[in-house]
Design a protein around this motif. Structure first.
Motif, PDB file in Angstrom:
ATOM      1  N   GLU A 112     -60.176 -15.257  15.821  1.00 53.43           N
ATOM      2  CA  GLU A 112     -59.348 -16.235  15.047  1.00 53.43           C
ATOM      3  C   GLU A 112     -58.211 -16.422  16.007  1.00 53.43           C
ATOM      4  OE1 GLU A 112     -60.049 -17.557  12.780  1.00 53.43           O
ATOM      5  OE2 GLU A 112     -61.443 -16.467  11.327  1.00 53.43           O
ATOM      6  N   ARG A 113     -57.848 -17.826  15.900  1.00 58.33           N
ATOM      7  CA  ARG A 113     -56.546 -18.282  16.452  1.00 58.33           C
ATOM      8  C   ARG A 113     -55.112 -18.433  15.634  1.00 58.33           C
ATOM      9  NH1 ARG A 113     -55.668 -24.099  16.998  1.00 58.33           N
ATOM     10  NH2 ARG A 113     -54.220 -24.468  18.685  1.00 58.33           N
ATOM     11  N   TYR A 114     -54.199 -18.057  16.355  1.00 54.24           N
ATOM     12  CA  TYR A 114     -52.855 -18.029  15.687  1.00 54.24           C
ATOM     13  C   TYR A 114     -51.998 -18.765  16.749  1.00 54.24           C
ATOM     14  CZ  TYR A 114     -54.921 -14.492  12.955  1.00 54.24           C
ATOM     15  OH  TYR A 114     -55.660 -13.572  11.886  1.00 54.24           O
ATOM     16  N   VAL A 115     -51.140 -19.548  15.891  1.00 54.35           N
ATOM     17  CA  VAL A 115     -49.928 -20.278  16.796  1.00 54.35           C
ATOM     18  C   VAL A 115     -48.509 -19.870  16.213  1.00 54.35           C
ATOM     19  CG1 VAL A 115     -51.418 -22.035  17.854  1.00 54.35           C
ATOM     20  CG2 VAL A 115     -50.214 -22.327  15.476  1.00 54.35           C
ATOM     21  N   GLY A 116     -47.575 -20.198  16.927  1.00 50.05           N
ATOM     22  CA  GLY A 116     -46.350 -19.908  16.274  1.00 50.05           C
ATOM     23  C   GLY A 116     -45.170 -20.159  17.215  1.00 50.05           C
ATOM     24  N   GLY A 117     -44.286 -20.818  16.491  1.00 49.58           N
ATOM     25  CA  GLY A 117     -43.013 -21.174  17.490  1.00 49.58           C
ATOM     26  C   GLY A 117     -41.766 -20.204  17.138  1.00 49.58           C
ATOM     27  N   TYR A 118     -41.610 -19.300  18.071  1.00 48.77           N
ATOM     28  CA  TYR A 118     -40.836 -18.136  18.074  1.00 48.77           C
ATOM     29  C   TYR A 118     -39.544 -18.630  19.013  1.00 48.77           C
ATOM     30  CZ  TYR A 118     -45.415 -16.524  16.821  1.00 48.77           C
ATOM     31  OH  TYR A 118     -46.685 -16.397  16.527  1.00 48.77           O
ATOM     32  N   LEU A 119     -38.391 -18.847  18.175  1.00 50.05           N
ATOM     33  CA  LEU A 119     -37.470 -19.463  19.275  1.00 50.05           C
ATOM     34  C   LEU A 119     -36.453 -18.425  19.693  1.00 50.05           C
ATOM     35  CD1 LEU A 119     -37.677 -22.809  17.358  1.00 50.05           C
ATOM     36  CD2 LEU A 119     -38.846 -22.010  19.097  1.00 50.05           C
TER      37      LEU A 119
END
Length: 787
Positions: A112-119
């Motif tokens: 499974e694929r996960y994406v995230g903007g952790y700034l």
């Protein structure tokens, strides 16, 4: 190109009424679309937006297409007329694997694929075009196009598929989005929708801990609702365990992200639970201190972090019920703050704006001064002022600056109004000056203890007396200033100042007290007092103290802290290679308690034995039976620790390590295998690890870290000696990839004692072009290795 203080001040003076309407499309696995509509008012003249390395770019200004002189970092906005404007920036950007931008991760367990903007600092511009600075807070409206089966989480409450409520004004570095097939536990508390989320392959672990996580969340929320007069400022509260976060956690308003190590796959120890409760309390306190009210510029980052770190430990200990949390602060965190305060890089807890001339410099002050020392200083302030006056001032500050920005002077004004004490005088010596005092115990000729202070700071702390057999006699709270207090009723007794850790000062015990405590430390009944004393005594003779006291130490927290400090500060930095085997043997003997019935203590000792033993037969038995010789089951962390040590000793080959990786099957297992493969004592293993670290431009932060952990070994100096100059030569170019990668390159400094010639090579390589983060870490290493 890092934003400077002068640029930020000029842009802040010119711009106002900023808002963002953001649309993200993460359906493609190759890159993502970022479309930002930025509305603002200006006094006129030129300005600029930040956007990092867009693959394609379309810009309109007030409805007209423009072609700005985009340099891969900034979008100039030239000759703006006074008044309102709208800029639309439509771009495609690459995903990243270093956690700085739109991070992508594929779970090896299920694909499974996960994406995230952790700034964070200078990172928002890697996600969308923005005015990337703290004091240009703005509401953000968001839509996300993603796989319809995914869960998408962000700062605002969901209002429909992929749409979110517009946030109140927030600093853009606190924006977050996390998307993927998350497993969720949701509920409502005090009218606020809440949730905990984790990768689908960690569903069992989340369900295992869900009741505890919910209880902590609600207890923290209720406590803050009692002590803060401002209500919780956002419309929901999600907490997400996200893959490959660079930090322990991030305080994004309404949607806090946590590193997945806080959701262990195996055994969850009491230390794990205390740490997790502390971090949950820390991040939630940021909703008020940091998110509701934010600094103007990064010199006041400590206002966020010192306050939240103090609140995290205090609330976990006193309001949530995790006894021993303060013990972990004194034993694990505070010693590192004392180390940091002795280095050339030390700085005041509250530096001036001019001390932080750009954002690159700001990245270096999220350190043990801003966290560990700052936490201790805030605790001393509360002790000195009294909790009621402290909270009265804090609440006035939060109300006065809600959804805005504030400075140290603003906070001091609020505290000064709430207290009759000289708050500004206190701040001048505690916050504006670097360094720390030393509290000494001396004796008059008649044996009466006298407390003196080397330094200028006022201190209020607990002092405790013991009989020569270390039975407690009495404790009292005292103030130490210019006049040394005498303790005539404690003549002949053992004396421990700052026994409960209320202040931040080195301790210099008198010979009578020091000798008695060295011989009988573990007879002191209060673990908080022992947590203050262990680091003090370890610094004098660590191996002798470990050999004598560690087998009798009842606290797993203190066992782990003593072992970690001995490994990291003595064995990996100071001991010549010839002395390393004997030192490891002392550690292993101290850990080899085979009749232990307390599981928590057994885990701490087993982990120490796993990384220190030279007995390959013992390690093979553990791995073959999946238990220690004492019958303790190996969880994944303990199993990989033992396996990596066996690999370091040459007791396991590559096919066996690969089999272990397949047996584990997780991302952590893949990293553990990388470390074990790199740890093997062969030239080929070291060459392969070094090539993977330096020749693969896509190597992730976590893979780089895992490889470095196996590459260096104090026991393998002849094998790795040639990689020391190679590392020095390659590090600066590697660090150009970004601040997170630069930090990892700096932390990959050779974990063994270096010769004078090798240290000279490091100093010679510190030319002005070395990235700021790397330069700071190298200089700290040089200081830590200088007697």
């Amino acid at each position: 190109m890092s934003l400077t203080l002068d640029e930020a001040r000029a842009r802040s003076a010119a711009l106002s009424e900023i808002s963002y309407d953001l649309a993200l499309d993460v359906t493609s696995p190759d890159d993502f679309r970022s479309r930002a509509v930025i509305r603002f008012t200006t006094t006129g003249g030129g300005s600029f937006l930040e956007l990092h390395r867009a693959e394609s770019l379309d810009v309109t200004l007030d409805g007209t297409t423009i072609t700005p002189a985009y340099d891969g970092k900034r979008i100039p906005l030239d000759e703006l007329a006074p008044g309102k404007h709208e800029v639309v920036v439509d771009a495609r950007l690459r995903y990243v694997t270093d956690g700085e931008g739109m991070h992508t991760f594929t779970d090896p367990v299920d694909g499974e694929r996960y994406v995230g903007g952790y700034l964070g600092l200078d990172v928002t511009q890697r996600l969308f075009a923005c005015f990337d600075q703290l004091d240009l807070k703005a509401p953000i409206a968001l839509t996300v196009e993603a796989d319809p089966t995914w869960t998408v989480l962000a700062n605002g409450l969901p209002t429909g598929p992929g749409t979110f409520a517009t946030t109140p004004p927030i600093a853009c570095d606190l924006f977050v989005v996390a998307a993927g097939p998350y497993h969720s536990v949701r509920w409502e508390h005090a009218g606020i929708p809440m949730g905990w989320h984790a990768r689908r392959s960690l569903a069992a672990e989340l369900d295992r801990d869900a009741d505890e996580l919910r209880r902590i969340t609600e207890a923290c929320y209720d406590h803050y609702a009692r002590i803060f007069t401002e209500p919780y400022p956002f419309d929901s509260y999600d907490q997400v365990f996200v893959p490959e976060l660079n930090w322990g956690a991030q305080e994004n308003p309404g949607c806090v992200t946590f590193n997945e190590f806080m959701l262990p796959r195996g055994r969850v120890t009491d230390d794990d639970r205390r740490r997790r409760a502390m971090v949950i309390a820390h991040e939630m306190s940021h909703m008020w201190f940091g998110d509701l009210v934010s600094p103007v510029w990064w010199e006041d980052a400590w206002l966020n972090e010192s306050f939240a770190d103090y609140m995290g430990f205090e609330v976990a200990e006193t309001a949530v019920g995790y006894a021993g949390t303060r013990v972990s602060f004194e034993a694990v965190h505070k010693p590192g703050a004392y180390d940091a305060d002795r280095r050339r890089s030390t700085h005041p807890v509250a530096p001036t704006g001019e001390d932080v001339p750009d954002v690159a410099t700001a990245t270096t002050i999220f350190d043990q001064i801003s966290y560990g020392k700052g936490n201790a200083v805030v605790r001393q302030l509360v002790t000195w002022l009294g909790e009621q006056d402290f909270l009265t001032g804090v609440n006035a500050h939060l109300t006065r600056h809600r959804f805005g920005n504030a400075t140290l002077e603003d906070l001091l004004s609020a505290l000064d109004a709430a207290s009759p004490r000289d708050v500004r005088g206190w701040a001048e010596v505690w916050l504006r000056r670097s360094g720390h005092d030393t509290i000494r115990v001396t004796r008059r000729d008649d044996g009466v203890p006298v407390l003196t202070r080397d330094g200028v700071r006022p201190h209020r702390f607990t002092v405790t007396a013991y009989t020569p057999d270390l039975e407690p006699v009495a404790s009292r709270l005292i103030d130490l200033g210019d006049e040394p207090p005498t303790l005539p009723d404690w003549s002949g007794l053992i004396v421990v100042p700052n026994a409960h850790g209320e202040t931040f000062a080195r301790l210099d015990l008198d010979p009578q007290s020091r000798d008695a405590l060295t011989l009988g430390l573990t007879r002191v009944p209060d673990p908080l007092v022992r947590s203050v004393l262990w680091p003090v005594l370890l610094d004098r003779d660590p191996l002798r103290l470990l050999a004598a006291q560690l087998p009798h130490e009842p606290s797993p927290t203190l066992i782990t802290a003593a072992l970690t400090r001995t490994r990291d500060h003595l064995i990996r930095r100071r001991l010549p290679a010839a002395e390393v085997p004997a030192a490891l043997a002392v550690v292993a003997a101290a850990c080899a308690t085979t009749t232990e019935h307390d599981e928590q203590r057994a885990v701490a000792l087993a982990k120490g034995l796993a990384w220190s033993t030279a007995d390959t037969g013992l390690l093979r038995r553990w791995l073959s039976t999946d238990t220690t010789d004492a019958g303790l089951a190996l969880d994944p962390d303990l199993r990989w620790t033992a396996l990596c040590r066996l690999a370091e000793l040459g007791g396991i080959d590559a096919p066996q390590i690969e089999a272990e990786r397949d047996r584990d099957g997780t991302a952590d297992g893949m990293l553990g295998a990388l470390t074990a493969l790199a740890a093997r004592p062969t030239p080929a293993a070291k060459a392969e690890a070094w090539a993977s670290m330096t020749e693969d431009p896509t190597v992730s932060v976590r893979r780089f870290r895992a490889l470095a952990a196996g590459l260096w070994s104090p026991s393998q100096r002849p094998l790795v000696a040639d990689y020391i100059p190679a590392y020095i030569a390659a590090a600066s170019a590697l660090a150009e990839r970004g601040s997170a990668f630069a930090a990892e390159v700096g932390r990959a400094f050779p974990a063994l004692a270096l010769t004078d010639a090798e240290l000279y090579q490091v100093r010679a390589a510190l030319h002005p072009e070395v990235p700021t983060v790397l330069s700071r870490l190298w200089n700290d290493e040089l200081d830590d290795r200088t007697p």
